[in-house]
Design a protein around this motif. Structure first.
Motif, PDB file in Angstrom:
ATOM      1  N   THR A   1     -72.079  50.516   8.111  1.00  0.00           N
ATOM      2  CA  THR A   1     -72.529  51.593   9.002  1.00  0.00           C
ATOM      3  C   THR A   1     -71.648  52.816   8.756  1.00  0.00           C
ATOM      4  O   THR A   1     -70.544  52.718   8.205  1.00  0.00           O
TER       5      THR A   1
ATOM      6  N   GLN B   1     -78.056  52.519  11.090  1.00  0.00           N
ATOM      7  CA  GLN B   1     -78.620  52.202   9.780  1.00  0.00           C
ATOM      8  C   GLN B   1     -77.512  52.099   8.738  1.00  0.00           C
ATOM      9  O   GLN B   1     -76.585  52.907   8.738  1.00  0.00           O
ATOM     10  N   PRO B   2     -77.571  51.110   7.864  1.00  0.00           N
ATOM     11  CA  PRO B   2     -76.476  50.963   6.902  1.00  0.00           C
ATOM     12  C   PRO B   2     -76.507  52.044   5.812  1.00  0.00           C
ATOM     13  O   PRO B   2     -77.573  52.554   5.440  1.00  0.00           O
TER      14      PRO B   2
ATOM     15  N   SER C   1     -77.356  61.908   3.396  1.00  0.00           N
ATOM     16  CA  SER C   1     -76.209  61.148   3.904  1.00  0.00           C
ATOM     17  C   SER C   1     -74.898  61.820   3.505  1.00  0.00           C
ATOM     18  O   SER C   1     -73.935  61.846   4.271  1.00  0.00           O
TER      19      SER C   1
ATOM     20  N   SER D   1     -77.434  55.699  14.662  1.00  0.00           N
ATOM     21  CA  SER D   1     -78.064  54.590  15.374  1.00  0.00           C
ATOM     22  C   SER D   1     -77.842  53.267  14.627  1.00  0.00           C
ATOM     23  O   SER D   1     -78.424  52.242  14.986  1.00  0.00           O
TER      24      SER D   1
ATOM     25  N   ARG E   1     -81.176  62.463   9.418  1.00  0.00           N
ATOM     26  CA  ARG E   1     -80.384  61.402   8.795  1.00  0.00           C
ATOM     27  C   ARG E   1     -79.175  61.057   9.670  1.00  0.00           C
ATOM     28  O   ARG E   1     -78.785  59.895   9.804  1.00  0.00           O
TER      29      ARG E   1
ATOM     30  N   ASP F   1     -79.076  59.902  -2.230  1.00  0.00           N
ATOM     31  CA  ASP F   1     -79.172  60.028  -0.776  1.00  0.00           C
ATOM     32  C   ASP F   1     -78.341  61.236  -0.327  1.00  0.00           C
ATOM     33  O   ASP F   1     -77.308  61.099   0.317  1.00  0.00           O
TER      34      ASP F   1
ATOM     35  N   GLU G   1     -80.271  58.783  12.344  1.00  0.00           N
ATOM     36  CA  GLU G   1     -80.495  57.443  11.786  1.00  0.00           C
ATOM     37  C   GLU G   1     -79.178  56.701  11.573  1.00  0.00           C
ATOM     38  O   GLU G   1     -79.018  55.546  11.968  1.00  0.00           O
ATOM     39  N   LEU G   2     -78.243  57.406  10.955  1.00  0.00           N
ATOM     40  CA  LEU G   2     -76.980  56.748  10.635  1.00  0.00           C
ATOM     41  C   LEU G   2     -76.187  56.415  11.897  1.00  0.00           C
ATOM     42  O   LEU G   2     -75.572  55.357  12.002  1.00  0.00           O
TER      43      LEU G   2
END
Lengths: 267, 258
Positions: free
Chosen positions: A63, A57-58, A230, A55, A49, A227, A52-53
């Motif tokens: 962001t 991802q919202p 996150s 890179s 995760r 989530d 992903e974040l």
């Protein structure tokens, strides 16, 4: 010298990494045990995760960088206001007996109140949002800065004060040339404590005061979005900032000042 | 001319029990004189110096400086403290400068004075060093420069070389004498070291302890420059030792001299 000084670098690396590895293992174990009943993310999912974040991802419409910058901005603005007011209050207290009598008890009492206890008052005064968060940070940073700086102003040695007296110094010059510089080591530790405390308060305040952005806000919102990985990413970022404050920010500066100010014997 | 005059001065410290530090002290310090105050520790030597500095007020009696009663400290009576008391956050030059700034001296005067004085105390090249980088002897040199920077009428020195090793102490004694001869300042020098008092003083005032009273005033009567191991100094040391409380005649000392 024995011990640390002569340790070879592989051992140093090993001993630095060992607690981190142990922590990750414990985390993975707890996650594995809990998993059948609750979706607790382990280190591997969190790492995924994180990538992903990072890179772009919202997360909750923004962001992760926007969230981090929002938290950092609140923290720095609040801290700067709090530290400035704290130093002004300490100067007033160090300067005038009357101010000391009036203000010192307030500063002491304020120090005993956890920053988050101000939440209802903050919301009452400023409503839900950014200003309320900053207000709590200001209050959190103010007390340790003021208390420590006052202690520094009071720590002036009798002989140093006598140097000023024999020069015929006016009160203003004694303050500027003797008391103020003498207080700097104490002031620095006050700033360090204030900085650390206010960082913790930023995160917690964001959870309650509903700021729309920020790491604390993201963590608390993950309740609704489920989530959790996150949330863990945010916790890791919070730790990183905390570590940076501790080791990069003030530790070195404080050490150098303490040595120069002669508070420890230079060997 | 008399610069400092004490008449029947007594000091009592009021603590949990009152301590009489000085009692009935009569003392006159002449302008330009190097006067040593000798006595065992706890005899009120520092109290005497603090009175002249204006840091404390006498409980009884009166002290006059240049004919006027002493009411407060001032740059005309500069103190060299026992442990130098430099500001650790300032450089050597900064420490000398800040004393003059606090005394309200204009900038151009300060700039000229700093370098002259740092050179006088032999610290050229150390202007930017901080106190924690200096040896004990060097710190006392800075303290002397700072005191001189105030352009005092008298230098009040409170066992300034007491914490130094023997060699450094002797070197600083010699340098102090040189500075004294160059500047013609009056020096009031407090010490518990008999050899130091005999080597430095034009006159030596011996104090007894608790309460401190003057038990002897001895004129050195020795020409300068003095030889540390000369017969004259040894005779003076012996004379001083005999006046000190608790002195017992030691046969070795007398046979050594014959």
């Amino acid at each position: 010298m024995t011990g640390r000084g002569t340790q070879s670098w592989p051992r140093t690396v090993l001993w630095t990494a060992a607690p981190a590895v142990l922590g990750l293992l414990l985390w993975a174990a707890v996650a594995a045990v809990v998993r059948p009943r609750a979706p607790l993310p382990g280190p591997v999912e969190t790492a995924g995760r994180l990538v992903e974040l990072l890179s772009g991802q919202p997360l909750l419409d923004h962001t992760i960088f926007t969230h981090a910058v929002a938290s950092l901005a609140r923290w720095i603005v609040g801290f700067l206001i709090g530290a400035t007011v704290g130093m002004a209050v300490a100067t007033l207290i160090g300067w005038s007996r009357v101010a000391e009598r009036l203000l010192m008890p307030m500063v002491y009492v304020a120090q005993l109140i956890p920053g988050l206890a101000w939440i209802p008052i903050a919301i009452l005064l400023f409503g839900i949002g950014n200003t309320a968060t900053v207000f709590m940070i200001v209050l959190t940073a103010l007390s340790p800065v003021a208390v420590n700086m006052v202690a520094g102003l009071k720590s002036a040695s009798e002989d140093h004060l006598r140097v000023a007296r024999m020069a015929g110094a006016r009160a203003r010059d004694t303050f500027r040339h003797v008391l103020l510089p003498g207080s700097i080591p104490h002031l620095l530790s006050g700033l360090r404590v204030g900085l650390g405390n206010s960082w913790r308060v930023v995160v917690a305040a964001e959870m309650v005061v509903g700021t729309g952005t920020g790491l604390g806000y993201s963590i608390i919102q993950s309740r609704w979005t489920l989530d959790y990985s996150s949330a863990f990413v945010c916790i890791i970022l919070i730790c990183v900032v905390g570590l940076l404050i501790e080791y990069l920010g003030f530790a070195k500066l404080e050490e150098a000042t303490i040595r120069r100010w002669g508070m420890v014997q230079a060997s | 001319m008399t610069l400092i005059e004490m008449r029947d001065v007594g000091v009592t410290y009021n603590g949990s029990e009152a301590v009489q530090a000085l009692d009935g002290v009569d003392l006159a310090v002449r302008e330009g004189e190097f006067l040593c105050v000798l006595g065992p520790s706890g005899c009120g030597k520092t109290t005497l110096l603090n009175l002249v500095a204006g840091f404390i007020m006498p409980t009884t009696g009166s002290i006059r400086f240049d004919g006027r009663p002493i009411r407060e400290p001032g740059p005309d009576r500069a103190v060299v403290f026992q442990d130098a008391a430099l500001f650790p956050w300032l450089s050597v030059a900064g420490n000398v400068d800040v004393a003059m700034r606090m005394a309200g001296r204009p900038k151009h005067e300060r700039v000229q004075t700093i370098h002259r004085l740092i050179e006088m105390v032999g610290l050229e090249g150390f202007e930017n060093a901080h106190p924690h980088e200096l040896s004990g002897g060097m710190r006392q040199r800075v303290a002397i420069a700072r005191a001189l920077a105030l352009q005092p009428r008298v230098l009040l020195m409170d066992e300034p070389f007491g914490a130094l090793d023997a060699q450094t102490r002797e070197r600083l004694q010699d340098e102090l004498l040189e500075i004294w001869e160059r500047t013609k300042k009056t020096v009031l020098f407090v010490t518990h070291n008999v050899a130091e008092a005999a080597y430095l003083g034009d006159r030596i005032v011996v104090l007894s302890s608790r309460p401190g009273t003057v038990i002897a005033q001895i004129n050195a009567g020795l020409p300068r420059p003095r030889e540390r191991l000369s017969d004259g100094i040894r005779d003076l040391e012996l004379e001083l030792m005999r006046t000190l409380p608790g002195y017992k005649e030691q046969p070795t000392l007398t046979t050594e001299r014959t």
